[in-house]
Enzyme design. Structure first.
Site: not given
Length: 200
Positions: A89, A157
Site C-alpha cells: 500500500e 517485496h
C-alpha cells in the site's frame, strides 16, 4: 489532453472515469497516451488493478459459510506453501510469497480448499505484510473459535527489490500466533518443525 486535464482538476474524484485517471498518469510520467502502444493501456490498467484488488469485493463469511464442519478432531491442521500475491500500500508494487496456516480445531474445521481462498481475500487488497498476517489469523479465529491459530508469511517485496535498497534475495517473514500456539511452547515448536519439513 487539455480537456481531460480540466476534467480531472474540476470534477469530484468519484465522477472521473478510471481510464481518464490512468491516461493522465501516463502523461505525467512523460509518456504519450495517444501513441499506438499505449492507446488501450488505460483500459488494461483498469481491468488489471480491479483483478489485483478484488479482495475488497469479497466477504470472509461468504467464502467460508458452506465449508465449516463439525468434526471430532483436535489435532493440528496445517495448510502450508499457499502462494499469495499482494500489493504494497505504500508504493503500489507487488509483494508475493507463501503462507503457512495452522489451527487446532475446537469441534469445528474449515474445508481445506477454503484456507487458500481466505488468504486470497485479504492478500488481494492494498496491504502491508504485518496486517495481512494478522487478518488471516483473526478471520480463522472468528470463524471457528479454535484452540489456537498460527500463521507464517514469507514474502519478497518488489518495493525493496526494484527501488530503495534494491536487495534481490531478501525475504520478509511475519507471524501471528494465538491460543495454544502462543501459550504452549511445545505446540508452537511442532508447528514450526512441520512447516520447515521438506525444504519449506
Amino acid at each position: 489532453m487539455a480537456g481531460t486535464k480540466a476534467t480531472l482538476e474540476n470534477a469530484p474524484l468519484s465522477e472521473i472515469p478510471t481510464q481518464d485517471i490512468y491516461r493522465e498518469l501516463l502523461f505525467r510520467i512523460g509518456e504519450d497516451p495517444n501513441r499506438d502502444g499505449l492507446l488501450r493501456t488505460p483500459e488494461r490498467m483498469e481491468k488489471s488493478l480491479a483483478f489485483l484488488t478484488r479482495g475488497y469485493a469479497q466477504d470472509v463469511n461468504t467464502v467460508l459459510h458452506d465449508a465449516l464442519f463439525d468434526v471430532d478432531y483436535d489435532e493440528m491442521v496445517i495448510v502450508k506453501d499457499v502462494e499469495f500475491f499482494s500489493m504494497c500500500e505504500h508504493h503500489l508494487l507487488p509483494f508475493f510469497g507463501k503462507a503457512h496456516v495452522a489451527y487446532i480445531p475446537n469441534g469445528k474445521v474449515i474445508g481445506l480448499s477454503k484456507i487458500p481462498r481466505l488468504v486470497d481475500v485479504f492478500s488481494r487488497r492494498l496491504q502491508v505484510q504485518e496486517r495481512l498476517t494478522r487478518q488471516i489469523c483473526d478471520a480463522i479465529t472468528e470463524a471457528i473459535n479454535p484452540q489456537g491459530v498460527a500463521i507464517i508469511l514469507e514474502a519478497q517485496h518488489l518495493c525493496m527489490m526494484m527501488r530503495g535498497v534494491e536487495k534481490q534475495h531478501s525475504f520478509t517473514v511475519t507471524s501471528a500466533m494465538c491460543g495454544v500456539f502462543k501459550t504452549q511452547l511445545q505446540t508452537r515448536n511442532e508447528f514450526l518443525s512441520l512447516v520447515r519439513r521438506n525444504g519449506s
